[in-house]
Design an enzyme around this catalytic site. Sequence first.
Site, PDB file in Angstrom:
ATOM      1  N   GLU A   8     -24.262 -11.307   8.558  1.00  0.00           N
ATOM      2  CA  GLU A   8     -25.657 -11.626   8.856  1.00  0.00           C
ATOM      3  C   GLU A   8     -26.138 -12.570   7.761  1.00  0.00           C
ATOM      4  O   GLU A   8     -26.077 -12.234   6.577  1.00  0.00           O
ATOM      5  CB  GLU A   8     -26.531 -10.359   8.863  1.00  0.00           C
TER       6      GLU A   8
ATOM      7  N   ASP B  57     -39.164  -7.239   5.316  1.00  0.00           N
ATOM      8  CA  ASP B  57     -38.160  -7.072   4.266  1.00  0.00           C
ATOM      9  C   ASP B  57     -38.746  -6.418   3.027  1.00  0.00           C
ATOM     10  O   ASP B  57     -39.907  -6.628   2.688  1.00  0.00           O
ATOM     11  CB  ASP B  57     -37.560  -8.436   3.898  1.00  0.00           C
TER      12      ASP B  57
ATOM     13  N   TYR C 129     -29.036  -3.399  16.956  1.00  0.00           N
ATOM     14  CA  TYR C 129     -29.199  -3.092  15.534  1.00  0.00           C
ATOM     15  C   TYR C 129     -30.204  -1.949  15.434  1.00  0.00           C
ATOM     16  O   TYR C 129     -31.380  -2.128  15.710  1.00  0.00           O
ATOM     17  CB  TYR C 129     -29.717  -4.349  14.817  1.00  0.00           C
TER      18      TYR C 129
END
Length: 279
Positions: free
Chosen positions: A50, A61, A176
């Site tokens: 990734e 994040d 995911y």
Amino acid sequence: MSTRVDARFGKLKKEGRAGFVAFITAGDPDVETSFEILKGLPGAGADIIELGMPFTDPMADGPSVQASSLRALKAGQTMIKTLDLVRRFRKDDNETPIVLMGYYNPIYHYGVEAFLKDAVEAGVDGLIVVDLPPEEDDELCLPALKAGVNFIRLATPTTDDKRLPAVLANTSGFVYYVSITGITGSASAKAQDVSASVQRIKRYTDLPVVVGFGVKTPEQAAEIAAVADGAVVGSAIVDAVKAELDENGKMRAGGTARVLGLVKTLADGAHGARKAAAE
């Protein structure tokens, strides 16, 4: 449509093991060091890579990945340079899947049509765009699928059975699963909880389910890989990059090798999981 992602999971299934997915940020701490790390990931055991697309406002994040994004941008990283990293990687490796991960804004500014054309030409296999919900599939997801690029969606602990079919509708490559609520790198995943969630998702799809967020050690990678089709590690790797930087933000001598050494221990943890469970 069959991609390198599909081929890799087919290979892993045949070998009876889970995959190890490594995340790094493109251009962190600078484009050349980033390329050296990228080039070394398959040899260190990464089954899928990734590659983070640096962005000024990476809201999902945690501090580690945010900092890596800012380091890359400060060093002059652009989307053109990110695609060029993939292009250079492909000269020596035409098998390891590369998935670009990040936010829609840089792609939107590049232009969706131009971006997909250049991404395919560079050798990109998939996209994870965290801020585009299924309701916006016309924007990027459907054009990406048409271009032969996997569009990989995130499922979370709060994605209930009512929402899951919409999330999975145009997903391809793999799902995911974000094992914790919150930002990347903020907590640790519990294998027991993850196992139940993976099984629930698999009731709705035949796609592989990989698990990320909160996987930081070889032991955690092994625990997750024992109950999922793959384990993703990001924050621990970008933290290792940061730890190797000198006061000028440059990689210390031997730093790249030490980062890749950490990746190998994480990959070994994930790869040994099924074997250990079977014994």
